[in-house]
Design a protein around this motif. Structure first.
Motif, PDB file in Angstrom:
ATOM      1  N   GLY A   1     -13.457 -15.352  88.357  1.00 16.96           N
ATOM      2  CA  GLY A   1     -12.034 -15.506  88.115  1.00 16.96           C
ATOM      3  C   GLY A   1     -11.304 -15.315  89.418  1.00 16.96           C
ATOM      4  N   THR A   2     -10.091 -14.783  89.309  1.00 18.35           N
ATOM      5  CA  THR A   2      -9.316 -14.611  90.528  1.00 18.35           C
ATOM      6  C   THR A   2      -9.597 -13.272  91.197  1.00 18.35           C
ATOM      7  N   ARG A   3     -10.110 -12.310  90.448  1.00 17.12           N
ATOM      8  CA  ARG A   3     -10.469 -11.036  91.055  1.00 17.12           C
ATOM      9  C   ARG A   3     -11.873 -11.119  91.617  1.00 17.12           C
ATOM     10  N   GLY A   4     -12.182 -10.195  92.483  1.00 14.42           N
ATOM     11  CA  GLY A   4     -13.513 -10.209  93.054  1.00 14.42           C
ATOM     12  C   GLY A   4     -14.454  -9.346  92.251  1.00 14.42           C
TER      13      GLY A   4
ATOM     14  N   LYS B   1     -23.007  -7.721  82.403  1.00  5.76           N
ATOM     15  CA  LYS B   1     -22.188  -8.916  82.479  1.00  5.76           C
ATOM     16  C   LYS B   1     -20.837  -8.631  81.834  1.00  5.76           C
ATOM     17  N   ASN B   2     -20.003  -9.663  81.779  1.00  6.47           N
ATOM     18  CA  ASN B   2     -18.796  -9.561  80.991  1.00  6.47           C
ATOM     19  C   ASN B   2     -19.151  -9.636  79.516  1.00  6.47           C
ATOM     20  N   ILE B   3     -18.293  -9.113  78.670  1.00  3.45           N
ATOM     21  CA  ILE B   3     -18.470  -9.325  77.244  1.00  3.45           C
ATOM     22  C   ILE B   3     -17.498 -10.402  76.781  1.00  3.45           C
TER      23      ILE B   3
ATOM     24  N   TYR C   1     -14.120 -19.349  85.247  1.00  4.29           N
ATOM     25  CA  TYR C   1     -14.948 -19.851  84.148  1.00  4.29           C
ATOM     26  C   TYR C   1     -15.781 -18.695  83.612  1.00  4.29           C
ATOM     27  N   SER C   2     -16.306 -18.880  82.420  1.00  4.74           N
ATOM     28  CA  SER C   2     -17.240 -17.920  81.835  1.00  4.74           C
ATOM     29  C   SER C   2     -18.475 -18.688  81.410  1.00  4.74           C
ATOM     30  N   LEU C   3     -19.645 -18.116  81.667  1.00  6.84           N
ATOM     31  CA  LEU C   3     -20.879 -18.866  81.473  1.00  6.84           C
ATOM     32  C   LEU C   3     -21.878 -18.055  80.654  1.00  6.84           C
TER      33      LEU C   3
ATOM     34  N   THR D   1     -13.967 -22.976  80.409  1.00  8.06           N
ATOM     35  CA  THR D   1     -12.920 -22.762  81.403  1.00  8.06           C
ATOM     36  C   THR D   1     -11.555 -23.063  80.798  1.00  8.06           C
ATOM     37  N   LEU D   2     -10.642 -22.146  81.041  1.00  6.15           N
ATOM     38  CA  LEU D   2      -9.255 -22.299  80.574  1.00  6.15           C
ATOM     39  C   LEU D   2      -8.465 -23.022  81.641  1.00  6.15           C
ATOM     40  N   VAL D   3      -7.918 -24.181  81.319  1.00  3.28           N
ATOM     41  CA  VAL D   3      -7.206 -24.960  82.330  1.00  3.28           C
ATOM     42  C   VAL D   3      -6.002 -25.662  81.721  1.00  3.28           C
TER      43      VAL D   3
ATOM     44  N   GLY E   1      -0.226 -17.083  83.749  1.00  2.15           N
ATOM     45  CA  GLY E   1      -0.043 -17.366  85.165  1.00  2.15           C
ATOM     46  C   GLY E   1      -1.345 -17.531  85.923  1.00  2.15           C
ATOM     47  N   LYS E   2      -2.381 -16.886  85.423  1.00  2.00           N
ATOM     48  CA  LYS E   2      -3.662 -16.932  86.106  1.00  2.00           C
ATOM     49  C   LYS E   2      -4.293 -18.311  86.161  1.00  2.00           C
ATOM     50  N   PHE E   3      -4.001 -19.151  85.175  1.00  6.42           N
ATOM     51  CA  PHE E   3      -4.902 -20.272  84.956  1.00  6.42           C
ATOM     52  C   PHE E   3      -4.386 -21.626  85.379  1.00  6.42           C
ATOM     53  N   ALA E   4      -3.066 -21.773  85.490  1.00  8.00           N
ATOM     54  CA  ALA E   4      -2.613 -23.138  85.702  1.00  8.00           C
ATOM     55  C   ALA E   4      -1.612 -23.229  86.856  1.00  8.00           C
TER      56      ALA E   4
HETATM   57  N1  LIG Z   1      -9.866 -19.808  83.782  1.00  7.80           N
HETATM   58  C1  LIG Z   1     -10.814 -19.111  83.184  1.00  7.80           C
HETATM   59  N2  LIG Z   1     -11.532 -19.672  82.197  1.00  7.80           N
HETATM   60  C2  LIG Z   1     -12.506 -18.995  81.569  1.00  7.80           C
HETATM   61  N3  LIG Z   1     -12.818 -17.733  81.860  1.00  7.80           N
HETATM   62  C3  LIG Z   1     -12.153 -17.116  82.844  1.00  7.80           C
HETATM   63  C4  LIG Z   1     -11.132 -17.763  83.558  1.00  7.80           C
HETATM   64  N4  LIG Z   1     -10.655 -16.892  84.477  1.00  7.80           N
HETATM   65  C5  LIG Z   1     -11.340 -15.756  84.350  1.00  7.80           C
HETATM   66  N5  LIG Z   1     -12.263 -15.881  83.371  1.00  7.80           N
HETATM   67  C6  LIG Z   1     -13.230 -14.848  82.914  1.00  7.80           C
HETATM   68  O1  LIG Z   1     -12.616 -13.592  83.020  1.00  7.80           O
HETATM   69  C7  LIG Z   1     -13.313 -12.735  83.937  1.00  7.80           C
HETATM   70  C8  LIG Z   1     -12.360 -11.921  84.757  1.00  7.80           C
HETATM   71  O2  LIG Z   1     -11.474 -12.778  85.417  1.00  7.80           O
HETATM   72  P1  LIG Z   1     -10.591 -12.304  86.653  1.00  7.80           P
HETATM   73  O3  LIG Z   1      -9.803 -11.124  86.150  1.00  7.80           O
HETATM   74  O4  LIG Z   1      -9.735 -13.497  86.963  1.00  7.80           O
HETATM   75  O5  LIG Z   1     -11.558 -11.952  87.746  1.00  7.80           O
HETATM   76  C9  LIG Z   1     -14.156 -13.694  84.752  1.00  7.80           C
HETATM   77  O6  LIG Z   1     -15.353 -13.049  85.217  1.00  7.80           O
HETATM   78  C10 LIG Z   1     -14.457 -14.796  83.768  1.00  7.80           C
HETATM   79  O7  LIG Z   1     -15.574 -14.449  82.925  1.00  7.80           O
END
Ligand SMILES: Nc1ncnc2c1ncn2[C@@H]1O[C@H](COP(=O)(O)O)[C@@H](O)[C@H]1O
Ligand SMILES: Nc1ncnc2c1ncn2[C@@H]1O[C@H](COP(=O)(O)O)[C@@H](O)[C@H]1O
Ligand SMILES: Nc1ncnc2c1ncn2[C@@H]1O[C@H](COP(=O)(O)O)[C@@H](O)[C@H]1O
Ligand code: NA
Ligand code: NA
Ligand code: NA
Lengths: 327, 100, 327, 100, 100, 327
Positions: free
Chosen positions: D42-45, D54-56, E33-35, E60-62, E97-100
């Motif tokens: 995602g946007t965070r590291g 993993k994530n849930i 994305y989430s996998l 993926t959320l877009v 805000g995160k996604f688009a």
């Molecule tokens: N646009 C996205 N679509 C699907 N899953 C996402 C998206 N952004 C973040 N995630 C999931 O949410 C987790 C945390 O996101 P982040 O807080 O952005 O690092 C990531 O490791 C992904 O599994």
């Protein structure tokens, strides 16, 4: 050794202690548990080792020595599910489906209890017959078969057809590894076995060490269901403690009659006393879906398994010694 | 390459039903499915195998008509005795020829 | 042996080489890694073996011999998180939450570093006291506790309540296996231990072999985060190298004062110098969610862990020899 | 057996939040949930435990009202400090009595 | 905190495509994305690695626009040679805000 | 020993029997299989052990002794993919992409076949050279490289660029563990190796025991694809049996010329005869996506692998003995 000594020796064994630790971890609400695949991998290793060594030792056994014990085992496979069914249905007044479901578990066998009994017997200087794993495979399926048959006839099973489900029992993990291991161990011959023996020997450090890890998880799993004890009521609690004693005594007696050594009769008794919680549950779930899983899982896994492991086995050893005339 | 509208049917069920459910899907007209594992809690307590296997989560892309058939079949065959959840919703699919 | 010889011997050990290989694999952008469950299974085996053997050896130890070292360990568990907090907060000028988060890691202990130090000490002919695993369990929790307390007080923690989180630390995998293993190893007695010892002995081939596989993955994991080094800045880099030296010297000195052998003091020093990256992170994440994980994970796992493993341990051995009067 | 319309809420979050999130769901009115594991970017590291767990990915079938409550609660309690994604959409469910 | 409407694109594909697909998503504008892993059956038989790795299931959320781009790209680059299923649908997202 | 004796001895080996059992379990429609992570973990252990021991033994070898065998191996890495390509393209009349895809598999090597051949040779009292694992790593990549190059040139590859894909081959699991293990084993020195040797020795019980478990799963996996035999047609069936014989004979001959012992030439022959089913498939899938996976997977895994394992290896041993003048 007095019975108290035997009980203490059993409770201080690494197997029992590991199991107790697993329960204890749950009791303090730890989230500790083995990864599922590790747990499965350990169970595969243990069963496979059991089969291989059994096969290797089977080469030494004469057919006549096995015939009577095998017959005795099959007899137990028919008698114990019937007795379990009758007690649960007539005394406990459970539904036909529930009674048959429970009977399928007590008619079959728990491989871990078998291993614990063998380990205990050997630690007491006994030598259970080399063909005991063969008897274990003989006891796995018939009890399930008999009980499910009763269930389908009595409860008018609206689940999956019996035949289809029994195929899954016969080709399940336990059977493949035990029967397969017996074959492979038998065929490969002494020299080949000698090479891999230190890894697989059921008296060795690897097997026993792996068993401790496995029991740790069994403890966690059993303790995670302790809460279900309240749901099953007093009758099943008594049944889960009393039925193994009856079946264990029967096993020790029949085994001695069939010519087994004290060690062998102890192990056969533990097998008869034990309740399956690997092969039986899915078969029952599919054939008798109206039976309540809480009943059969709790009694087999939460009551009878720990009871046999911690208390039952030394008692069966006592009984076998007594029947065998070496008190 | 305009996407067409299909139904995505999702089924969450006890592990023990795996073979039966996927066979049912084929028979009812699904051309494929994807199957993952989930843990879960619901209104029932113990599952037959919940310490051996997790629940399965089956997804299948099908026409609206097949979706209806599947949901009706599940309700008739499994809801009474088994822990099973099923739902459906519309999705836009490219490469639709494969599925309906 | 000169210090250079010690460093070389340490770098050529299978543990260090396996770790380096794991890092190297990442460096060439290989996707190699151990399956997560195998990695978890190995860590469970290693901790469990450590506990069991510690318990077995604890039977030989007298209470008086343990008392002072135990006290010294608890003292380190209070002193090291405070010193770490002060350095990061006052010198590094990090936020209170970030400083407390980092302090929780350096106040606790890395079991793998402990194992590596023990292995190194034994390879140098030393015999760390049999009760060292007991000290390991004593050092696991207090540091986290103290640091989180500071964090909650100073930063006004808007995370989960401390008590709830500490329960997870006390019942986590490491604690269950170490404390539980100590108990089981202690209770089972010498004869039972002898049976499973070849599988679990921390000087044996199985333990050491499994450790190599584990270190391979540790190398991959640490290298995968190397990129974060740029994000943490120069201060934390210096902190991650300097703090362990200070804590290690303190541990060697205090351990010697408390009567530990050179081997024991080496191991205690490595424990004090090490930073937890298993028990601390989730506790910190829940209690101090506003602290930046990149800071504490990178310094504990990417800087301090490899430093101790490759360079620190021989230095602590040198220091312990010097304090112990056998240079 | 006409299907009724419910909300499926999906939450993707750090592993460390598992116990807290599922407890929250119960408190907010969900009758059950299904939980799987995913990896993600995602946007965070760095995540606190991303080399341990993993994530849930939690799914729960709920009424529209409960869905709204859940999303509001997540936004208020977790969005500031944790890596967490949540979304909802309509699904048609058979056996609806269980969920709302 | 009113939720906004986004697309959730789901892709099910052979494991071997993992790195390529996630790189593609980034390039086409997805912020994350989430996998997860699924097993599956479809109209094709053997997959290159199906005894080594399962299929992947990427979500993926877009924005609607990015979703369209992704689906078009998948169709052009992968459909001919690879076993790959992709679909999209609307979801309501908080923290948009995160996604688009 | 007659050839028949050799064949029998091979078929009765634990490796072959475990493989057969895995196939048998599938044949009776059992759902038994090893958890994926356990299977991966076992493969990692086996390759890592192979590498480590190879590295330890490499210290004893002189550079001159390795030079010719290494050259011979590289020669096989170029010749075998070309011969395989020509046969499939010209005789079988397959498309250029399919032919190149198959050639990539037969030009590379199956580590499990290598292990089985080594085990067989040692059981026959031979001592394959200590540097054989080095040759194994030399043969892994070139065959894939050569065949994919042919494929891209002939079929106008619309898949991923070759360079990108080859990076994955060179940094794949097999290469990391083998090359890495060679390095680590070489560097760590004799004393360090001695400590972990009982765990990793490829002649020991742990390695052989783990190999049996691994082969069990290989049997399941191969049998699960038996149905694909009908899809590939008669030509590939003949190819999957005949090509290994040709490549095996070539390998035995070239190996003997290069100065390898009978054991070493046997193993080199088995390597040349074997087809990769771990490194090659993903590389091929990405570079030549239009090639049909059923063709290359079935011939490599379902036909050639079992053939070599059960029948081929004793034949290559016969040939190597014959070339080596010790019939
Ligand atoms: N646009 C996205 N679509 C699907 N899953 C996402 C998206 N952004 C973040 N995630 C999931 O949410 C987790 C945390 O996101 P982040 O807080 O952005 O690092 C990531 O490791 C992904 O599994
Ligand atoms: N409301 C729900 N939302 C999502 N999954 C559910 C829900 N209720 C039940 N499940 C799933 O269905 C399984 C069986 O549910 P139950 O029959 O209610 O015990 C659970 O283990 C969950 O995986
Ligand atoms: N109708 C479907 N519904 C859900 N998943 C599918 C469907 N068809 C195929 N799949 C998935 O896509 C993968 C490849 O499909 P195919 O290319 O048809 O072999 C399968 O292994 C399934 O995981
Ligand atoms: Na029984
Ligand atoms: Na510390
Ligand atoms: Na080859």
């Amino acid at each position: 050794m007095t019975t108290a000594d035997l009980l203490r020796a059993n409770l201080l064994s690494p197997i029992a202690l590991s199991f107790a630790l697993g329960m204890g971890a749950r009791a303090v609400r730890s989230e500790f548990s083995l990864p599922k695949d590790i747990y499965l991998g350990l169970s595969i290793f243990l069963l496979w080792a059991l089969g291989l060594q059994g096969g290797a030792e089977l080469r030494e056994a004469s057919l006549t020595a096995i015939a009577w014990p095998a017959l005795a085992t099959l007899g137990l496979g028919v008698a114990t599910p019937i007795s379990a069914y009758l007690v649960v249905r007539k005394v406990g007044r459970f539904s036909a489906a529930d009674a048959a479901a429970i009977a399928a578990h007590y008619g079959s066998v728990s491989a871990v209890t078998y291993i614990a009994a063998t380990t205990f017997a050997k630690s007491q200087g006994m030598e259970p017959e080399g063909f005991m794993p063969t008897l274990l495979t003989l006891l796995e399926a018939p009890g399930i078969q008999v009980a499910l048959l009763i269930g389908v006839v009595q409860a008018g099973g609206h689940g999956r057809p019996l035949r289809e489900v029994l195929h899954e029992v016969f080709t399940g993990r336990t059977m493949v590894l035990l029967v397969g291991g017996l074959l492979v161990g038998f065929i490969m011959g002494h020299e080949n076995w000698a090479v891999i023996e230190p890894f697989y020997n059921t008296k060795g450090a690897v097997f026993r060490g792996a068993l401790c890890l496995f029991m740790l998880e069994m403890g966690v799993v059993a303790a995670a269901r302790l809460g279900d004890l309240r749901k099953v009521g007093g009758f099943l609690l008594g049944f889960g403690l009393g039925m193994p004693l009856v079946h264990g005594a029967l096993g020790a007696w029949v085994g001695t009659l069939a010519g087994l050594s004290v060690g062998g009769a102890t192990v056969l008794a533990a097998m008869a006393a034990s309740a399956s919680y690997i092969a039986a549950p899915p078969a029952v779930r599919l054939t008798l879906p109206e039976a309540n899983p809480t009943f059969y899982l709790t009694s087999a896994l939460v009551i009878t398994f720990p009871f046999n492991l911690l208390v039952g086995i030394p008692i069966y050893f006592r009984l076998a010694s007594w029947f065998g005339g070496t008190p | 390459m305009t996407p067409i509208r299909l139904k995505l049917v999702t089924i969450i069920a006890e592990h023990v039903l795996r073979e039966h459910l996927t066979a049912d899907l084929r028979k009812l007209g699904a051309r494929g499915y994807s199957l993952g594992e989930v843990e879960g809690e619901g209104t029932r307590g113990v599952h037959a195998q919940d310490w051996q296997g997790k629940n399965i989560r089956v997804e299948t892309l099908v026409s609206a008509e097949v979706a209806e058939r599947i949901l009706a079949h599940l309700a008739a065959s499994y809801f009474h005795d088994y822990a099973l959840v099923a739902y459906a919703h519309d999705v836009e699919v490219v490469r639709s020829g494969k599925f309906a």
